[in-house]
Each structure stands twice: as structure tokens, then as C-alpha cells.
Design an enzyme around this catalytic site. Structure first.
Site, PDB file in Angstrom:
ATOM      1  N   CYS A   2       4.222 -65.103  12.952  1.00  0.00           N
ATOM      2  CA  CYS A   2       5.622 -65.378  12.649  1.00  0.00           C
ATOM      3  C   CYS A   2       6.334 -64.073  12.315  1.00  0.00           C
ATOM      4  O   CYS A   2       5.756 -63.177  11.707  1.00  0.00           O
ATOM      5  CB  CYS A   2       5.840 -66.332  11.481  1.00  0.00           C
ATOM      6  SG  CYS A   2       5.043 -67.926  11.682  1.00  0.00           S
ATOM      7  N   ARG A  27       5.135 -61.452  17.458  1.00  0.00           N
ATOM      8  CA  ARG A  27       4.390 -62.024  16.330  1.00  0.00           C
ATOM      9  C   ARG A  27       4.248 -63.545  16.436  1.00  0.00           C
ATOM     10  O   ARG A  27       3.544 -64.162  15.643  1.00  0.00           O
ATOM     11  CB  ARG A  27       5.105 -61.699  15.017  1.00  0.00           C
ATOM     12  CG  ARG A  27       5.266 -60.227  14.748  1.00  0.00           C
ATOM     13  CD  ARG A  27       6.028 -60.006  13.462  1.00  0.00           C
ATOM     14  NE  ARG A  27       5.256 -60.448  12.335  1.00  0.00           N
ATOM     15  CZ  ARG A  27       4.400 -59.687  11.665  1.00  0.00           C
ATOM     16  NH1 ARG A  27       4.221 -58.433  12.018  1.00  0.00           N
ATOM     17  NH2 ARG A  27       3.732 -60.163  10.643  1.00  0.00           N
ATOM     18  N   TRP A  75       4.859 -68.736  15.007  1.00  0.00           N
ATOM     19  CA  TRP A  75       3.548 -69.007  15.616  1.00  0.00           C
ATOM     20  C   TRP A  75       2.970 -70.137  14.783  1.00  0.00           C
ATOM     21  O   TRP A  75       2.631 -69.946  13.615  1.00  0.00           O
ATOM     22  CB  TRP A  75       2.663 -67.758  15.549  1.00  0.00           C
ATOM     23  CG  TRP A  75       1.359 -67.936  16.247  1.00  0.00           C
ATOM     24  CD1 TRP A  75       1.110 -67.733  17.576  1.00  0.00           C
ATOM     25  CD2 TRP A  75       0.110 -68.355  15.673  1.00  0.00           C
ATOM     26  NE1 TRP A  75      -0.209 -68.001  17.852  1.00  0.00           N
ATOM     27  CE2 TRP A  75      -0.854 -68.386  16.708  1.00  0.00           C
ATOM     28  CE3 TRP A  75      -0.298 -68.711  14.390  1.00  0.00           C
ATOM     29  CZ2 TRP A  75      -2.176 -68.748  16.499  1.00  0.00           C
ATOM     30  CZ3 TRP A  75      -1.625 -69.077  14.175  1.00  0.00           C
ATOM     31  CH2 TRP A  75      -2.542 -69.089  15.234  1.00  0.00           C
ATOM     32  N   ASN A 101       6.634 -66.616   6.418  1.00  0.00           N
ATOM     33  CA  ASN A 101       5.523 -66.171   7.258  1.00  0.00           C
ATOM     34  C   ASN A 101       4.277 -66.205   6.389  1.00  0.00           C
ATOM     35  O   ASN A 101       4.241 -65.548   5.351  1.00  0.00           O
ATOM     36  CB  ASN A 101       5.800 -64.738   7.753  1.00  0.00           C
ATOM     37  CG  ASN A 101       4.591 -64.106   8.424  1.00  0.00           C
ATOM     38  OD1 ASN A 101       3.753 -64.811   8.980  1.00  0.00           O
ATOM     39  ND2 ASN A 101       4.510 -62.794   8.363  1.00  0.00           N
ATOM     40  N   GLY A 102       3.281 -66.978   6.810  1.00  0.00           N
ATOM     41  CA  GLY A 102       2.050 -67.071   6.013  1.00  0.00           C
ATOM     42  C   GLY A 102       1.578 -68.515   5.958  1.00  0.00           C
ATOM     43  O   GLY A 102       2.040 -69.352   6.734  1.00  0.00           O
ATOM     44  N   GLU A 486     -14.344 -55.450  26.197  1.00  0.00           N
ATOM     45  CA  GLU A 486     -12.900 -55.251  26.128  1.00  0.00           C
ATOM     46  C   GLU A 486     -12.232 -55.641  27.455  1.00  0.00           C
ATOM     47  O   GLU A 486     -11.177 -56.265  27.462  1.00  0.00           O
ATOM     48  CB  GLU A 486     -12.601 -53.782  25.749  1.00  0.00           C
ATOM     49  CG  GLU A 486     -11.144 -53.401  25.696  1.00  0.00           C
ATOM     50  CD  GLU A 486     -10.299 -54.193  24.704  1.00  0.00           C
ATOM     51  OE1 GLU A 486     -10.842 -54.955  23.882  1.00  0.00           O
ATOM     52  OE2 GLU A 486      -9.055 -54.050  24.782  1.00  0.00           O
ATOM     53  N   LYS A 490      -9.392 -58.539  27.744  1.00  0.00           N
ATOM     54  CA  LYS A 490      -8.059 -58.289  28.317  1.00  0.00           C
ATOM     55  C   LYS A 490      -7.746 -59.317  29.389  1.00  0.00           C
ATOM     56  O   LYS A 490      -6.649 -59.846  29.441  1.00  0.00           O
ATOM     57  CB  LYS A 490      -7.969 -56.894  28.963  1.00  0.00           C
ATOM     58  CG  LYS A 490      -7.858 -55.684  28.068  1.00  0.00           C
ATOM     59  CD  LYS A 490      -6.622 -55.590  27.226  1.00  0.00           C
ATOM     60  CE  LYS A 490      -6.742 -56.399  25.976  1.00  0.00           C
ATOM     61  NZ  LYS A 490      -7.173 -55.791  24.775  1.00  0.00           N
ATOM     62  N   GLU A 493      -7.262 -63.022  27.893  1.00  0.00           N
ATOM     63  CA  GLU A 493      -6.110 -63.301  27.026  1.00  0.00           C
ATOM     64  C   GLU A 493      -4.785 -63.285  27.761  1.00  0.00           C
ATOM     65  O   GLU A 493      -3.858 -63.975  27.367  1.00  0.00           O
ATOM     66  CB  GLU A 493      -6.078 -62.402  25.784  1.00  0.00           C
ATOM     67  CG  GLU A 493      -5.772 -60.953  26.004  1.00  0.00           C
ATOM     68  CD  GLU A 493      -5.765 -60.148  24.699  1.00  0.00           C
ATOM     69  OE1 GLU A 493      -5.449 -60.703  23.644  1.00  0.00           O
ATOM     70  OE2 GLU A 493      -6.065 -58.942  24.768  1.00  0.00           O
ATOM     71  N   HIS A 509     -31.064 -62.842  31.142  1.00  0.00           N
ATOM     72  CA  HIS A 509     -31.459 -63.815  30.127  1.00  0.00           C
ATOM     73  C   HIS A 509     -30.530 -65.026  30.091  1.00  0.00           C
ATOM     74  O   HIS A 509     -30.486 -65.727  29.085  1.00  0.00           O
ATOM     75  CB  HIS A 509     -31.525 -63.129  28.757  1.00  0.00           C
ATOM     76  CG  HIS A 509     -32.510 -61.991  28.747  1.00  0.00           C
ATOM     77  ND1 HIS A 509     -33.861 -62.184  28.658  1.00  0.00           N
ATOM     78  CD2 HIS A 509     -32.315 -60.662  28.888  1.00  0.00           C
ATOM     79  CE1 HIS A 509     -34.477 -61.012  28.722  1.00  0.00           C
ATOM     80  NE2 HIS A 509     -33.555 -60.066  28.861  1.00  0.00           N
ATOM     81  N   LYS A 608       0.647 -61.249  18.042  1.00  0.00           N
ATOM     82  CA  LYS A 608       0.176 -59.870  17.960  1.00  0.00           C
ATOM     83  C   LYS A 608      -0.571 -59.595  16.663  1.00  0.00           C
ATOM     84  O   LYS A 608      -1.599 -58.941  16.652  1.00  0.00           O
ATOM     85  CB  LYS A 608       1.379 -58.936  18.097  1.00  0.00           C
ATOM     86  CG  LYS A 608       1.033 -57.461  18.048  1.00  0.00           C
ATOM     87  CD  LYS A 608       0.462 -56.989  19.345  1.00  0.00           C
ATOM     88  CE  LYS A 608       0.106 -55.530  19.346  1.00  0.00           C
ATOM     89  NZ  LYS A 608      -0.873 -55.226  20.407  1.00  0.00           N
TER      90      LYS A 608
HETATM   91  O1  M6R Z   1      -4.028 -55.654  14.505  1.00  0.00           O
HETATM   92  P1  M6R Z   1      -5.513 -55.736  14.653  1.00  0.00           P
HETATM   93  O2  M6R Z   1      -6.079 -54.587  15.403  1.00  0.00           O
HETATM   94  O3  M6R Z   1      -6.218 -55.948  13.350  1.00  0.00           O
HETATM   95  O4  M6R Z   1      -5.733 -57.041  15.523  1.00  0.00           O
HETATM   96  C1  M6R Z   1      -7.011 -57.496  15.842  1.00  0.00           C
HETATM   97  C2  M6R Z   1      -6.967 -58.499  16.954  1.00  0.00           C
HETATM   98  O5  M6R Z   1      -6.181 -59.603  16.598  1.00  0.00           O
HETATM   99  C3  M6R Z   1      -6.413 -57.902  18.250  1.00  0.00           C
HETATM  100  O6  M6R Z   1      -7.126 -56.786  18.653  1.00  0.00           O
HETATM  101  C4  M6R Z   1      -6.445 -58.949  19.372  1.00  0.00           C
HETATM  102  O7  M6R Z   1      -7.759 -59.253  19.723  1.00  0.00           O
HETATM  103  C5  M6R Z   1      -5.649 -58.487  20.584  1.00  0.00           C
HETATM  104  N1  M6R Z   1      -4.919 -59.596  21.134  1.00  0.00           N
HETATM  105  C6  M6R Z   1      -6.490 -57.934  21.665  1.00  0.00           C
HETATM  106  O8  M6R Z   1      -5.776 -57.546  22.780  1.00  0.00           O
END
Ligand code: M6R
Length: 613
Positions: A2, A27, A75, A101-102, A486, A490, A493, A509, A608
């Protein structure tokens, strides 16, 4: 999660808030709303969907003039994304409106109490309970709203950043925070409040970061900050160094593409002033006072989430290879609840782009309470993690707006690499000559990333060939195993294609059962100490008719003959390959997502910064 924005001053609040909400959409973007105060009273407008939907909705109204306002982009945590659950929320009398927010963890108990007293609820949110709880205290105790907020904050459990408007005080905003960020921009007879500085930067570069358990009251052009114990504090004004252009797309179609392409510069910015290879100098200011503890640590524990956790895995290889200190890499969400064994001899590194991730913050608090030294590696200056840690180094990647992390990842690895080299040299586990050689190579990484970016057209062709695949496997060994993880993250997501990353040798395995002619397998098969082994793994996939996309070292001829597609990246030290190899994987997921018509910068269900657990 949020984003919240508020304004009070001489200007029209609506355009400032709408623009601010668009900047904070990363956010959360499932609904948005705004409250304004004018001759029509305190009016709330809210709409399911993105801020642009709210804008369309507002077109149907007149008299939106107001010099004060609050806005929210959501969010969803409690209650599905719809108009009713969107913020702001009114109190029962509709005298107050609040953005939040929270998460209020004890909202259920509070709600039952309020319902017993006859309160009714329109939404399913904890936030509506929160403002009605404040109103209940206000009404029953005949006290000011400010005092009612203060008393309520003693009773709520959870995390919040809130801003409240009051119909009876048209020049007043009351804000508070615990666990969720809140920045106050101080202008000329005007104030801006927001979840981060991006909505503020074009109006003022003077900001105050509200601390946990603080309440800010902006009234009659004055800012007053008190703790929830009612003790007045002196607001410390920070100068923002962020540039407006850093938070705009600068001609790119998406923030993610801009951020991928910024990497040569962001990595160089991260090393600037720290690395001077010619003179063998490596200075990380944040480490200076803690070098002794770092050097003599029994163990390094790295804690993080998501992409930052992947950077932590790369760092495990770096620290163990160069400094010979045992390393454990922990998901913050598991670490915080596992009752881990931690002592004062542990050096804990918390990695976070946003500096606001709730699980990482909780992991830090836990390790701190056991006496460990905590070092933060964060991107967002002034965020919560840098303030909760003993020391730290910023990554200086600049604002990262795309929800998928790209340049923050390479900047995190750059900082961690410098830390590992420094540590190895100080401990004597790295010889002077090897240290000098590694520093020299590290300095070439921005130009190698620049060259890797030129692979874009080739990567785009590969993306076109596999955009309709239902699954992907990503395989790598050693330093390239975290790169495989990673790459898979990517892709999943932003394109919603199922993708898994594995250590290449683990394939036998289990995952090998998935391989058939429909399965693209991305190998990171650069010339390194496990190259021959990875080549064997490629053969195994080929024998089962899997489609092979291989990231290889420039000039490789062996893999070229086996793979369906090769992406040749510049050669570098084995330990630095992740910084270069991840680039074509970022491009691959970007192009696939664009070709599939996905919202690259704001993928579904994500936000984010994950400020709730
Ligand atoms: O802000 P942070 O690096 O602590 O966030 C961690 C994860 O939420 C963040 O890396 C998330 O996995 C991203 N969407 C990856 O692209």
C-alpha cells in the site's frame, strides 16, 4: 504494501495526491482512493483498480477543490480488492477519514467490541476497524482527536502508517507510524506525507522520516512530532539527494527495461568512491567501525527475502571462498520463527532493496536481541532497515520502481563482493596479488554488463520462440546456481509462466522427469570450475529432447554444438559471473512478459515492498 500520500498547504491537493499515488503504485495497485475537504464537507472517492480508474471516476464529480487531502493505493490484505475495501475509510460519524498502510493484528477483537457497542462496518478491512476504534475513544473520553489517536495506538497490535483528516480541523493532518514507512516533506507553508520520498521530490528536498511510535501533527502550517508517550521530539530535517529523472521512465516503455539497462551505471555508482583498483584501495565506510567484529566472527548469517535472498546465496559462495568464514543464508520469514541459535560472535547481514520488508526487519530484531552485530545492505536511503541495523552499506542503485528487482540485485552483489574481498584481504585468506587481481577485474564489470546488454536482440528472438511455453527450468552450479534461481523468479513473477531454478546436478534427483520436447531448459554454463559437469548435465537434457538455451562464455564452442540457442557473455572471474550472467536472464523474462501482454512493472498479486508478513 500500500502507498499513502497526503498534502496540506496552499496548492490544490488533488493533482498532487493523484501524481503521488501513481508514483507509489508499485507498492500496490488493486484499488485507490482519496479524501478531500471543502464546502461540501469531507468527501471520500474510491475505486477498484489502478489510480487511472480512480481518475476516471473523479471525472464524474465537481467541487474537488481542496487544499488538504489524503490518498491511498492498496495491496489487499483484509478483504478482496473492491470499491468498499479501498481506502480512505470514514469513521462512523464521517467526521474523520483515514488511510492506512500495514496490518492491525488484533482487529478482530477490536471489531467485536465495537460491534457490541453498535458500530457497523461497511468493509472487511482492519483499517475501518482502526478509525472506528479511534472515534470510539474520542467520543467516550471527550478528548482531542490527537489524544484519541495516541491512546488508540497503545491498544492496537501490528504495523501501521496512518494519516487522518478531521472535518472539524480543516488545516490539520494527524499521522503516525509503527513498522510501515512514512516520510514528511517540508515545503514553504506546505507539507507532503508519503510512504516514500518519490511523491515528494518534485516539491521539496527537505524531509523528516517519522520513527516508530511517533505521531506527527501538522496544524496551521506547523509540524509537531511527539512519541506515543506524549513526549515532544525535535524533527530532524534530512536533505533528499534523489533526482526527479531517476523516478521517471526516461523514454523506456517500462521501468523494468530502464532499470535493466541502467546496470552498468548503477554498478559503477555502487563502486564509486569505494573501489580504487589501481591503488589497491577498497573502502566501505559502513564497515569501518565493525571490521574487527566482522573479521573475527564465528559465522556470517545472511537474511533476506526473494531476490535479495538470491544475492545472499551468491554472497555465501563469495565469503566462504575469499574469507573462509562459514556462512548461512536464511529466508527471513523462516529465521524469525525458528528460534535459531545466534550469539554475539555472529555477524548478521540483512539484505533488502526497499529496506522495509517486514520479515527481514523482524529477523534483524531477533538477531539483535541475541547480541549479534547486524549489518544492512539496502538501497532505499533512510528506510527502516538501515535505521534498525548497527551499520551498513547502501547499494546506491537509485530508485527501483519495477516490481521485479533487477538493478538492485546486481548492486547488492557488488556491495557483497566488495565486502568479501575486503574481509578476505584483512584476514589474510586472500593474498595481496590475488586481491589486486580481483579488484582490477571487479572494476571492469560495468563495461562487461554493458556488453551483455547488447545481447538484447538475440535474447528477444529466443523469447519469441518460447513465449508460449508453460514451464521453464533454470539450471546452474556453484556461483551460477543462485543465478538460475533468480532467472526463474524473474520469469514467473512477470510472465506467470511456471519456472523452477535448480542446482544443475540436482536435476537427476527429480526434475529430469519433467523434461520432454516441450520443456525449455536455461543453463548457465560459463567456463568455470564446474563447466565440464554442467556440460554433462546439458547432454542429459538433450538426450531427453529438452530445448536448451545456454548462457555461455564468449567463444565457447562445446556448448554451441549441443544447445538450441546460446547467449555468449563476456568472460570474467568465476566469482563475478552472476553480475553479468543475470543480465540476459532479466532480458529474457522481460521480453517474454511483454510478448504475453503482461503488466511488466506491476505484475498481478505482487507489490514492490512487502511490509506485511
Ligand atoms: O525490498 P526487499 O529486497 O527486501 O524485497 C524482497 C523481495 O520482496 C523482493 O526481492 C521480491 O522477491 C521481488 N519481487 C523480486 O523481483
Amino acid at each position: 504494501m500500500c502507498g499513502i500520500v497526503a498534502y496540506v498547504g496552499q496548492q490544490e491537493a488533488l493533482p498532487i495526491i493523484i501524481k503521488g499515488l501513481k508514483r507509489l503504485e508499485y507498492r500496490g495497485y488493486d484499488s485507490a482512493g482519496i479524501a478531500l475537504l471543502n464546502s461540501d464537507g469531507l468527501s471520500v472517492y474510491k475505486k477498484k483498480g489502478k489510480v487511472s480508474e480512480l481518475e476516471n471516476h473523479l471525472n464524474g464529480f465537481s467541487n474537488l477543490e481542496s487544499k488538504i487531502g489524503i490518498g491511498h493505493t492498496r495491496w489487499a490484505t483484509h478483504g478482496e480488492p473492491n470499491d468498499v475495501n479501498a481506502h480512505p475509510h470514514y469513521s462512523s460519524s464521517e467526521k474523520f477519514a483515514m488511510i492506512h498502510n500495514g496490518i492491525i493484528e488484533n482487529y478482530d477483537v477490536l471489531k467485536k467490541d465495537l460491534m457490541n457497542k453498535g458500530y457497523q462496518f461497511q468493509s472487511e478491512t482492519d483499517s475501518e476497524v482502526f478509525i472506528k476504534f479511534i472515534e470510539d475513544i474520542y467520543v467516550n473520553n471527550h478528548i482531542s482527536l490527537e489524544e484519541a489517536v495516541r491512546l488508540a495506538l497503545h491498544k492496537v497490535v501490528g504495523a501501521y502508517a496512518i494519516v487522518i483528516m478531521n472535518i472539524e480541523e480543516p488545516d490539520t493532518l494527524i499521522a503516525a507510524r509503527k513498522g510501515s514507512p512514512l516520510v514528511i516533506g517540508v515545503g514553504e507553508k506546505e507539507y507532503f506525507l508519503a510512504s516514500d520520498a518519490t511523491p515528494i521530490i518534485e516539491y521539496t528536498n527537505q524531509v523528516v522520516y517519522l520513527d516508530d511510535y511517533e505521531i506527527a501533527v501538522i496544524r496551521d502550517n506547523k509540524l509537531q512530532i511527539k512519541t506515543i508517550e506524549n513526549v515532544e521530539t525535535n524533527p530532524y530535517i534530512n536533505q533528499l539527494e534523489m533526482e526527479l529523472e531517476a523516478i521517471e521512465k526516461g523514454g523506456y516503455e517500462h521501468f523494468m527495461l530502464k532499470e535493466i539497462n541502467e546496470q552498468p551505471r548503477s554498478i559503477a555508482d555502487c563502486m564509486r568512491g569505494r573501489l580504487d583498483a589501481k591503488n589497491g584501495r577498497l573502502v566501505l565506510g559502513g564497515l569501518r567501525d565493525y571490521m574487527n567484529k566482522f573479521q573475527n566472527a564465528d559465522r556470517i548469517i545472511i537474511t533476506a527475502c526473494g531476490t535479495s535472498w538470491h544475492a545472499g546465496l551468491v554472497a555465501e559462495y563469495l565469503f566462504e571462498e575469499f574469507a573462509r568464514i562459514p556462512v548461512e543464508v536464511e529466508y527471513a520469514s523462516e529465521f524469525r520463527y525458528r528460534n535459531p541459535v545466534i550469539s554475539e560472535k555472529d555477524f548478521v547481514i540483512a539484505i533488502s532493496q526497499s529496506g522495509e520488508t517486514a520479515d527481514t526487519l523482524a529477523a534483524i530484531e531477533l538477531a539483535k536481541s541475541k547480541g549479534a552485530t547486524i549489518f544492512g545492505v539496502c538501497n532505499v536511503v533512510g528506510s527502516s532497515i538501515p535505521r534498525a541495523t548497527h551499520a551498513g552499506s547502501y547499494t546506491h542503485a537509485g530508485p527501483e520502481i519495477g516490481v521485479a528487482s533487477t538493478k538492485a540485485f546486481t548492486a547488492q552483489i557488488s556491495v557483497l563482493t566488495m565486502m568479501a574481498l575486503k574481509l578476505g584481504y584483512q584476514r589474510g585468506t586472500l593474498s595481496e596479488s590475488r586481491y589486486m587481481q580481483l579488484l582490477g577485474e571487479l572494476e571492469t564489470i560495468p563495461s562487461k554488463v554493458e556488453r551483455a546488454l547488447k545481447l538484447n536482440d538475440k535474447v528477444k528472438e529466443i523469447a519469441a520462440a518460447y513465449k508460449d511455453s508453460r514451464n521453464f527450468l533454470y539450471l546452474g552450479r556453484g556461483y551460477n546456481f543462485p543465478v538460475a534461481l533468480e532467472g526463474a523468479l524473474k520469469l514467473k513473477e512477470i510472465s506467470y509462466i511456471h519456472a523452477e531454478g535448480y542446482p544443475a546436478a540436482e536435476m537427476k534427483h527429480g526434475p529430469i522427469a519433467l523434461i520432454d520436447e516441450e520443456m525449455p531448459v536455461v543453463f548457465i554454463a560459463t567456463k568455470d570450475s564446474s563447466y565440464e559437469k554442467v556440460v554433462s548435465n546439458i547432454q542429459e537434457v538433450k538426450a531427453r529432447k529438452g530445448k536448451i538455451i545456454a548462457v555461455v562464455t564468449e567463444g565457447d564452442t562445446t556448448v554451441k554444438h549441443m544447445a538450441d540457442h546460446v547467449i555468449e557473455i563476456p568472460e570474467t572471474e568465476e566469482a563475478f559471473v552472476p553480475l553479468v550472467a543475470v543480465v540476459p536472464l532479466q532480458q529474457l523474462s522481460y521480453h517474454i512478459a511483454v510478448m504475453r501482454g503482461c503488466n511488466v512493472d506491476q505484475p498481478r498479486n505482487l507489490a514492490k515492498s512487502v511490509t506485511v508478513e
